[in-house]
Write a protein that holds these residues in place. Structure first.
Motif, PDB file in Angstrom:
ATOM      1  N   SER A 137       5.801  -5.843  -0.773  1.00 39.23           N
ATOM      2  CA  SER A 137       5.866  -5.809   0.594  1.00 39.23           C
ATOM      3  C   SER A 137       4.386  -5.924   1.256  1.00 39.23           C
ATOM      4  O   SER A 137       3.551  -5.846   0.530  1.00 39.23           O
ATOM      5  CB  SER A 137       6.549  -4.724   1.070  1.00 39.23           C
ATOM      6  OG  SER A 137       6.058  -3.506   0.692  1.00 39.23           O
ATOM      7  N   THR A 138       4.458  -6.034   2.887  1.00 41.16           N
ATOM      8  CA  THR A 138       3.258  -6.382   3.654  1.00 41.16           C
ATOM      9  C   THR A 138       2.617  -4.690   3.300  1.00 41.16           C
ATOM     10  O   THR A 138       1.313  -4.636   2.944  1.00 41.16           O
ATOM     11  CB  THR A 138       3.290  -6.474   4.886  1.00 41.16           C
ATOM     12  OG1 THR A 138       4.119  -7.872   5.080  1.00 41.16           O
ATOM     13  CG2 THR A 138       1.943  -6.322   5.571  1.00 41.16           C
ATOM     14  N   ASP A 139       3.216  -3.564   3.222  1.00 41.60           N
ATOM     15  CA  ASP A 139       2.505  -2.539   3.104  1.00 41.60           C
ATOM     16  C   ASP A 139       2.100  -2.299   1.791  1.00 41.60           C
ATOM     17  O   ASP A 139       0.966  -1.676   1.421  1.00 41.60           O
ATOM     18  CB  ASP A 139       3.352  -1.274   3.665  1.00 41.60           C
ATOM     19  CG  ASP A 139       4.571  -1.136   2.893  1.00 41.60           C
ATOM     20  OD1 ASP A 139       4.972  -2.203   2.177  1.00 41.60           O
ATOM     21  OD2 ASP A 139       5.379  -0.199   3.070  1.00 41.60           O
ATOM     22  N   ALA A 140       2.806  -2.733   0.702  1.00 44.69           N
ATOM     23  CA  ALA A 140       2.117  -2.477  -0.695  1.00 44.69           C
ATOM     24  C   ALA A 140       1.141  -3.590  -0.940  1.00 44.69           C
ATOM     25  O   ALA A 140      -0.014  -3.199  -1.554  1.00 44.69           O
ATOM     26  CB  ALA A 140       3.298  -3.095  -1.474  1.00 44.69           C
ATOM     27  N   ARG A 141       0.990  -4.781  -0.264  1.00 35.19           N
ATOM     28  CA  ARG A 141      -0.093  -5.516  -0.021  1.00 35.19           C
ATOM     29  C   ARG A 141      -1.370  -4.795   0.258  1.00 35.19           C
ATOM     30  O   ARG A 141      -2.508  -4.947  -0.335  1.00 35.19           O
ATOM     31  CB  ARG A 141       0.042  -6.624   0.419  1.00 35.19           C
ATOM     32  CG  ARG A 141      -1.223  -7.899   0.360  1.00 35.19           C
ATOM     33  CD  ARG A 141      -0.910  -9.182   0.994  1.00 35.19           C
ATOM     34  NE  ARG A 141      -0.653  -8.632   2.467  1.00 35.19           N
ATOM     35  CZ  ARG A 141      -0.337  -9.941   3.386  1.00 35.19           C
ATOM     36  NH1 ARG A 141      -0.227 -11.142   2.754  1.00 35.19           N
ATOM     37  NH2 ARG A 141      -0.229  -9.845   4.663  1.00 35.19           N
ATOM     38  N   ALA A 142      -1.279  -4.104   1.429  1.00 34.53           N
ATOM     39  CA  ALA A 142      -2.419  -3.607   2.078  1.00 34.53           C
ATOM     40  C   ALA A 142      -2.796  -2.204   1.135  1.00 34.53           C
ATOM     41  O   ALA A 142      -3.934  -2.128   0.934  1.00 34.53           O
ATOM     42  CB  ALA A 142      -2.037  -2.916   3.133  1.00 34.53           C
ATOM     43  N   ALA A 143      -1.751  -1.463   0.474  1.00 31.96           N
ATOM     44  CA  ALA A 143      -2.292  -0.415  -0.209  1.00 31.96           C
ATOM     45  C   ALA A 143      -2.783  -0.969  -1.625  1.00 31.96           C
ATOM     46  O   ALA A 143      -4.014  -0.387  -2.056  1.00 31.96           O
ATOM     47  CB  ALA A 143      -0.966   0.306  -0.645  1.00 31.96           C
ATOM     48  N   LEU A 144      -2.301  -2.094  -2.083  1.00 33.23           N
ATOM     49  CA  LEU A 144      -3.059  -2.785  -3.468  1.00 33.23           C
ATOM     50  C   LEU A 144      -4.368  -2.971  -3.071  1.00 33.23           C
ATOM     51  O   LEU A 144      -5.306  -2.737  -3.864  1.00 33.23           O
ATOM     52  CB  LEU A 144      -2.170  -3.617  -3.903  1.00 33.23           C
ATOM     53  CG  LEU A 144      -2.620  -4.421  -5.224  1.00 33.23           C
ATOM     54  CD1 LEU A 144      -2.446  -3.565  -6.423  1.00 33.23           C
ATOM     55  CD2 LEU A 144      -1.634  -5.726  -5.419  1.00 33.23           C
ATOM     56  N   LEU A 145      -4.610  -3.353  -1.903  1.00 32.55           N
ATOM     57  CA  LEU A 145      -6.038  -4.046  -1.704  1.00 32.55           C
ATOM     58  C   LEU A 145      -6.806  -2.857  -1.663  1.00 32.55           C
ATOM     59  O   LEU A 145      -7.990  -3.037  -1.956  1.00 32.55           O
ATOM     60  CB  LEU A 145      -5.989  -4.988  -0.493  1.00 32.55           C
ATOM     61  CG  LEU A 145      -5.329  -6.432  -0.629  1.00 32.55           C
ATOM     62  CD1 LEU A 145      -5.281  -7.016   0.814  1.00 32.55           C
ATOM     63  CD2 LEU A 145      -6.420  -7.337  -1.332  1.00 32.55           C
ATOM     64  N   GLU A 146      -6.503  -2.044  -0.906  1.00 31.05           N
ATOM     65  CA  GLU A 146      -7.398  -0.618  -0.716  1.00 31.05           C
ATOM     66  C   GLU A 146      -7.614  -0.233  -2.293  1.00 31.05           C
ATOM     67  O   GLU A 146      -8.778   0.116  -2.384  1.00 31.05           O
ATOM     68  CB  GLU A 146      -6.527   0.286  -0.085  1.00 31.05           C
ATOM     69  CG  GLU A 146      -7.370   1.718   0.400  1.00 31.05           C
ATOM     70  CD  GLU A 146      -6.730   2.653   1.024  1.00 31.05           C
ATOM     71  OE1 GLU A 146      -7.222   3.587   1.243  1.00 31.05           O
ATOM     72  OE2 GLU A 146      -5.772   2.305   1.731  1.00 31.05           O
ATOM     73  N   ALA A 147      -6.667  -0.006  -3.192  1.00 30.71           N
ATOM     74  CA  ALA A 147      -7.076   0.473  -4.249  1.00 30.71           C
ATOM     75  C   ALA A 147      -7.711  -0.378  -5.206  1.00 30.71           C
ATOM     76  O   ALA A 147      -8.869   0.147  -6.090  1.00 30.71           O
ATOM     77  CB  ALA A 147      -5.668   0.487  -5.059  1.00 30.71           C
ATOM     78  N   LEU A 148      -7.742  -1.765  -4.900  1.00 30.87           N
ATOM     79  CA  LEU A 148      -8.402  -2.770  -5.890  1.00 30.87           C
ATOM     80  C   LEU A 148      -9.769  -2.724  -5.452  1.00 30.87           C
ATOM     81  O   LEU A 148     -10.904  -3.060  -6.294  1.00 30.87           O
ATOM     82  CB  LEU A 148      -7.710  -4.154  -5.821  1.00 30.87           C
ATOM     83  CG  LEU A 148      -6.344  -4.314  -6.254  1.00 30.87           C
ATOM     84  CD1 LEU A 148      -6.234  -5.826  -6.098  1.00 30.87           C
ATOM     85  CD2 LEU A 148      -6.603  -4.054  -7.971  1.00 30.87           C
ATOM     86  N   GLU A 149     -10.275  -2.540  -4.188  1.00 27.17           N
ATOM     87  CA  GLU A 149     -11.699  -2.469  -3.749  1.00 27.17           C
ATOM     88  C   GLU A 149     -12.363  -1.529  -4.622  1.00 27.17           C
ATOM     89  O   GLU A 149     -13.520  -1.628  -4.734  1.00 27.17           O
ATOM     90  CB  GLU A 149     -11.672  -2.137  -2.122  1.00 27.17           C
ATOM     91  CG  GLU A 149     -11.206  -3.330  -1.260  1.00 27.17           C
ATOM     92  CD  GLU A 149     -12.348  -4.480  -1.405  1.00 27.17           C
ATOM     93  OE1 GLU A 149     -13.387  -4.084  -0.689  1.00 27.17           O
ATOM     94  OE2 GLU A 149     -11.792  -5.275  -2.177  1.00 27.17           O
ATOM     95  N   VAL A 150     -11.798  -0.448  -4.877  1.00 23.91           N
ATOM     96  CA  VAL A 150     -12.592   0.410  -5.536  1.00 23.91           C
ATOM     97  C   VAL A 150     -13.025   0.154  -7.116  1.00 23.91           C
ATOM     98  O   VAL A 150     -14.124   0.017  -7.195  1.00 23.91           O
ATOM     99  CB  VAL A 150     -11.805   1.737  -5.958  1.00 23.91           C
ATOM    100  CG1 VAL A 150     -12.646   2.761  -7.121  1.00 23.91           C
ATOM    101  CG2 VAL A 150     -11.122   2.390  -4.810  1.00 23.91           C
TER     102      VAL A 150
END
Length: 294
Positions: A137-150
């Motif tokens: 979902s859109t919220d999952a995409r935002a949370a995934l991107l935040e984690a991947l940035e690390v």
């Protein structure tokens, strides 16, 4: 070689592989990436013809995209091409028909759709909507991107593992959310400016096979597309793989026309989309879609 035209420019070869056809069907086992082994070629052709006649525009656009993208070229160029095609189909009649058939839908609010944890130099990123087989979902995409940035920005992360909590790795896009975009142009910009595919590709370029996906259960649609960007895909024996987007009047939209094509070629990628068939882990391993079964 014999060929069968299914819809528009969709041409399927029978028994003999060719660069020109969309893919070739055979009843004999084949290691050729252009060929797909089926139990019955006539039955497979009947099924494919019916699907291409129900979704002719989507099938033709899928074929166009897969022929246009250079899997050895820059990832961003391929993702842009795919997204423009996806956005075009979002404004088309076949997607509109699917939306009408689905009817109104409500997105459930699920907290923490992605969770991340650090174990030494290893970053674990897990999809966390198990009630919906980790539908994306859109919220999952935002949370995934935040984690991947690390993993993207922190050089002390030397390994990253992408997995999913619950019965499945990721069952693809959450169908309850489809159709909520403001307009195709805005949807295209959101997909390409906030793309997990591009970040995963960058992480894999740095970490290689230490950027690993561990998949199980349903590995469908965007879930499969994102996993395929990882340098190593490890599968549970129970996993099933597929690209169901055609039945929505859409093509893969999470970068799969690049990532999956790199692994298995455009021919078998086209088969997965046009047939809607799911394959098991053994087939996925033999095709090169995954790297190991454990």
């Amino acid at each position: 070689m014999s060929t069968v035209e299914l819809a528009g420019s969709i041409v399927v070869g029978v028994e003999s592989a060719s660069e020109e056809v969309t893919f070739t069907l055979t009843e004999a086992g084949s290691a050729d990436r252009r060929a797909v082994t089926v139990a019955s070629v006539p039955e497979a052709l009947v099924e494919l013809r019916a699907r291409c006649e129900r979704w002719p525009q989507t099938a033709a656009v899928c074929d166009d995209v897969l022929r246009s993208i250079d899997p050895d070229g820059p990832t961003r160029a391929g993702v842009i091409t795919e997204s423009l095609a996806y956005s075009t189909l979002q404004s088309g009649p076949e997607f509109a028909r699917w939306l009408a058939e689905r009817g109104p839908a409500r997105m459930p609010a699920i907290p923490d759709p992605v969770v991340a944890s650090r174990d030494g130099d290893t970053l674990h990123v897990r999809f966390n909507r198990p009630q919906r087989h980790n539908a994306f979902s859109t919220d999952a995409r935002a949370a995934l991107l935040e984690a991947l940035e690390v993993a993207r920005l922190d050089p002390s992360v030397t390994e990253m593992v992408l997995s999913g909590n619950g019965p499945s790795f990721c069952s693809g896009g959450d169908l309850a959310e489809f159709g909520t975009f403001a307009d195709p142009a805005s949807a295209h910009l959101a997909r390409t400016r906030h793309s997990p595919a591009l970040v995963l590709d960058e992480i894999t370029a740095r970490l290689g096979r230490r950027c690993r996906a561990e998949v199980h259960g349903q590995v469908l649609g965007s879930g499969l597309e994102m996993a395929a960007y990882c340098g190593w895909v490890q599968s549970h024996p129970d996993a099933v793989f597929g690209l169901p987007e055609l039945s929505l009047g859409l093509v893969p939209g999470a970068g799969g026309t690049v990532s999956i094509t790199r692994r298995i070629g455009r021919w078998r990628t086209a088969y997965l989309v046009l047939s809607g068939r799911r394959i098991d882990a053994e087939t996925a391993l033999s095709w090169g879609l995954i790297d190991a079964i454990e």
